[in-house]
Design a protein around this motif. Structure first.
Motif, mmCIF file in Angstrom:
data_model
loop_
_atom_site.group_PDB
_atom_site.id
_atom_site.type_symbol
_atom_site.label_atom_id
_atom_site.label_comp_id
_atom_site.label_asym_id
_atom_site.label_seq_id
_atom_site.Cartn_x
_atom_site.Cartn_y
_atom_site.Cartn_z
ATOM 1 N N GLU A 30 0.836 -1.205 0.000
ATOM 2 C CA GLU A 30 0.000 0.000 0.000
ATOM 3 C C GLU A 30 0.870 1.254 0.000
ATOM 4 N N THR A 31 0.316 2.345 -0.544
ATOM 5 C CA THR A 31 1.060 3.610 -0.589
ATOM 6 C C THR A 31 0.368 4.719 0.210
ATOM 7 N N VAL A 32 -0.766 4.419 0.834
ATOM 8 C CA VAL A 32 -1.534 5.440 1.540
ATOM 9 C C VAL A 32 -0.763 5.985 2.741
ATOM 10 N N SER A 33 -0.184 5.097 3.518
ATOM 11 C CA SER A 33 0.518 5.515 4.733
ATOM 12 C C SER A 33 1.875 6.126 4.424
ATOM 13 N N GLY A 34 2.422 5.833 3.242
ATOM 14 C CA GLY A 34 3.774 6.260 2.923
ATOM 15 C C GLY A 34 4.833 5.373 3.546
ATOM 16 N N ARG A 35 4.381 4.269 4.187
ATOM 17 C CA ARG A 35 5.327 3.391 4.900
ATOM 18 C C ARG A 35 5.227 1.933 4.464
ATOM 19 N N SER A 36 4.415 1.663 3.430
ATOM 20 C CA SER A 36 4.279 0.282 2.910
ATOM 21 C C SER A 36 3.982 -0.701 4.039
ATOM 22 N N LEU A 37 2.968 -0.395 4.837
ATOM 23 C CA LEU A 37 2.714 -1.173 6.049
ATOM 24 C C LEU A 37 2.167 -2.569 5.783
ATOM 25 N N HIS A 38 1.452 -2.728 4.690
ATOM 26 C CA HIS A 38 0.848 -4.032 4.407
ATOM 27 C C HIS A 38 0.560 -4.131 2.914
ATOM 28 N N LEU A 39 -0.028 -5.239 2.514
ATOM 29 C CA LEU A 39 -0.281 -5.465 1.090
ATOM 30 C C LEU A 39 -1.313 -4.484 0.547
ATOM 31 N N ARG A 40 -1.331 -4.358 -0.756
ATOM 32 C CA ARG A 40 -2.289 -3.508 -1.462
ATOM 33 C C ARG A 40 -3.518 -4.339 -1.817
ATOM 34 N N GLU A 41 -4.712 -3.749 -1.695
ATOM 35 C CA GLU A 41 -5.919 -4.471 -2.109
ATOM 36 C C GLU A 41 -5.960 -4.638 -3.619
ATOM 37 N N GLY A 42 -5.683 -3.580 -4.362
ATOM 38 C CA GLY A 42 -5.758 -3.652 -5.813
ATOM 39 C C GLY A 42 -5.775 -2.262 -6.411
ATOM 40 N N VAL A 43 -6.305 -2.151 -7.616
ATOM 41 C CA VAL A 43 -6.385 -0.858 -8.299
ATOM 42 C C VAL A 43 -7.761 -0.697 -8.929
ATOM 43 N N VAL A 44 -8.130 0.553 -9.162
ATOM 44 C CA VAL A 44 -9.317 0.904 -9.946
ATOM 45 C C VAL A 44 -8.823 1.495 -11.251
ATOM 46 N N ILE A 45 -9.426 1.055 -12.362
ATOM 47 C CA ILE A 45 -9.010 1.479 -13.698
ATOM 48 C C ILE A 45 -10.101 2.340 -14.314
ATOM 49 N N ARG A 46 -9.726 3.530 -14.782
ATOM 50 C CA ARG A 46 -10.653 4.426 -15.464
ATOM 51 C C ARG A 46 -10.021 4.888 -16.773
ATOM 52 N N PRO A 47 -10.830 5.179 -17.779
ATOM 53 C CA PRO A 47 -10.264 5.810 -18.963
ATOM 54 C C PRO A 47 -9.831 7.236 -18.627
ATOM 55 N N ALA A 48 -8.799 7.716 -19.295
ATOM 56 C CA ALA A 48 -8.343 9.090 -19.040
ATOM 57 C C ALA A 48 -9.441 10.088 -19.346
ATOM 58 N N THR A 49 -10.293 9.760 -20.323
ATOM 59 C CA THR A 49 -11.464 10.573 -20.642
ATOM 60 C C THR A 49 -12.714 9.758 -20.332
ATOM 61 N N GLU A 50 -13.529 10.234 -19.426
ATOM 62 C CA GLU A 50 -14.732 9.508 -19.008
ATOM 63 C C GLU A 50 -15.571 9.119 -20.216
ATOM 64 N N ARG A 51 -16.050 7.848 -20.256
ATOM 65 C CA ARG A 51 -16.849 7.396 -21.395
ATOM 66 C C ARG A 51 -17.794 6.272 -20.982
ATOM 67 N N TYR A 52 -18.685 5.947 -21.904
ATOM 68 C CA TYR A 52 -19.666 4.867 -21.726
ATOM 69 C C TYR A 52 -19.058 3.549 -22.216
ATOM 70 N N SER A 53 -19.421 2.456 -21.572
ATOM 71 C CA SER A 53 -19.006 1.123 -22.009
ATOM 72 C C SER A 53 -20.224 0.327 -22.445
ATOM 73 N N GLY A 54 -20.267 -0.039 -23.730
ATOM 74 C CA GLY A 54 -21.356 -0.878 -24.207
ATOM 75 C C GLY A 54 -21.311 -2.258 -23.582
ATOM 76 N N LEU A 55 -20.102 -2.774 -23.291
ATOM 77 C CA LEU A 55 -19.957 -4.093 -22.682
ATOM 78 C C LEU A 55 -20.602 -4.134 -21.304
ATOM 79 N N LEU A 56 -20.415 -3.071 -20.521
ATOM 80 C CA LEU A 56 -20.971 -3.017 -19.174
ATOM 81 C C LEU A 56 -22.375 -2.432 -19.137
ATOM 82 N N GLY A 57 -22.754 -1.722 -20.215
ATOM 83 C CA GLY A 57 -24.047 -1.056 -20.226
ATOM 84 C C GLY A 57 -24.080 0.144 -19.305
ATOM 85 N N GLY A 58 -22.940 0.772 -19.134
ATOM 86 C CA GLY A 58 -22.853 1.929 -18.247
ATOM 87 C C GLY A 58 -21.459 2.505 -18.281
ATOM 88 N N ARG A 59 -21.072 3.061 -17.204
ATOM 89 C CA ARG A 59 -19.779 3.735 -17.101
ATOM 90 C C ARG A 59 -18.610 2.774 -17.314
#
Length: 359
Positions: A310-339
């Protein structure tokens, strides 16, 4: 948490590197451990994802009595089997006898109701609950699907932003510019159109008051000319979940719970828009989730960033849960039927011991 869908999928079968009697059946980018020769590449089978709760009859039919997760041993959870991560169940229950599997896969038929499979609902600790009231004006959050289940959400090379996914509890705040009212809710209550009445003992209200979120939302509404502003943040710390980022939520006069904004929405001219917190919030106006990567989308890169410390604490205290992925420009996804938005979760997070999963 992503939506529950129990569907037929076309499989790609791989050898298990550490077990002669087992193989790996791939669905999207997920892999589930199966008995050797049970399936071949190109076969169709039912895929039951993680966080699904199965009825006792189906558990017995699949030979999984006593082998699933949870107090009732009925919840599907990621596990390591002979060293390989197994996510979800691949099976052919009797209820699918006579079903045209290829057609069901093509049409995306959901068999959850037919099989009695339901989505697991995490428990709600007392500090995260409280008295609620109807809140039709609340700006809602959305479920985020896992990119391993839907690897084609983003085009290869599409510019994306990866932010760190925090292990806490989602806090929804809506500011109403017309009368200055503030609505605060959790993801669970918010999905039902309910807001929490203000209570100084409540974790969410402690977080938003302690970090000045209502005031920041009011300033943002004025800058944007918005009638409503939604600020979505993760509340975290010791006492919320098992990963604490060096923060304790015990109530003190000068230390509110940990809080970091992961998204913003605003209603402008009658239309709700999703906005990048880093672009619309002033420097240091509110704490933000860490931004880890900006660049072309590559699935290997995404999955690499999902793991680590993790990078929140600045001390790498424990593992990271994961990441969230977004397009650099907000858009619609036909595959998801939404954002167009997705998550990728660390295998180490999924298989950690003693983990908590409160909503």
């Amino acid at each position: 948490m992503s939506t529950l869908r129990v569907a037929v999928e076309e499989l790609v079968v791989h050898p298990h590197p550490n077990a002669d009697a087992l193989e790996l059946a791939q669905v999207g980018l997920y892999r589930a451990v199966v008995a050797k020769s049970a399936y071949r590449t190109g076969d169709f089978a039912l895929y039951i994802p993680e966080q699904a709760v199965l009825p006792d009859e189906l558990i017995a039919e699949l030979g999984l009595t006593g082998r699933l997760a949870g107090a009732d041993a009925n919840r599907v959870k990621a596990v390591r089997l002979r060293g390989e991560l197994s996510q979800g169940l691949v099976c052919l229950p009797r209820a699918l006898n006579g079903v045209d599997l290829a057609r069901a896969a093509e049409e995306g038929t959901d068999f959850a109701e037919k099989l009695g499979v339901v989505k697991w609902v995490p428990p709600v600790p007392t500090t995260m609950s409280g008295d609620v009231e109807a809140a039709a004006e609340l700006l809602p959050w959305v479920d985020i699907e896992n990119i391993q289940r839907y690897p084609d959400i983003f085009e290869p090379g599409e510019p994306v932003v990866l932010t760190e996914k925090l292990h806490g509890t989602a806090c929804l705040l809506t500011y109403l510019a017309e009368d200055g009212r503030v609505l605060v809710s959790s993801k669970g209550f918010g999905s039902r159109g309910l807001a929490l009445r203000e209570d100084e003992r409540n974790l969410y209200w402690r977080a938003v008051r302690g970090h000045g979120v209502p005031e920041a939302a009011a300033r943002l509404a004025e800058r944007l000319g918005a009638t409503r502003v939604g600020i979505f943040g993760e509340v975290f710390g010791q006492g919320v979940q098992d990963l604490a980022y060096g923060t304790d939520v015990r109530r003190t006069a000068d230390a509110p719970p940990g809080y970091a904004v992961f998204d913003v929405s605003a209603e402008i001219d009658g239309q709700v828009r999703w906005l990048d917190p880093e672009e619309v919030l002033a420097d240091a106006e509110l704490p933000l989730v860490p931004r880890l990567f900006e660049g072309p989308c590559d699935l290997d890169t995404v999955l690499e960033w999902a793991s680590g410390r993790e990078t929140v604490s600045g001390r790498s205290l424990h593992l990271r849960e994961g990441v969230v992925i977004r397009p650099a420009t907000e858009r619609y996804s036909g595959l998801l039927g939404g954002r167009a938005i997705a998550k990728a979760v660390s295998p180490a997070y999924l298989t950690r011991k003693g983990g908590t999963e409160y909503e």
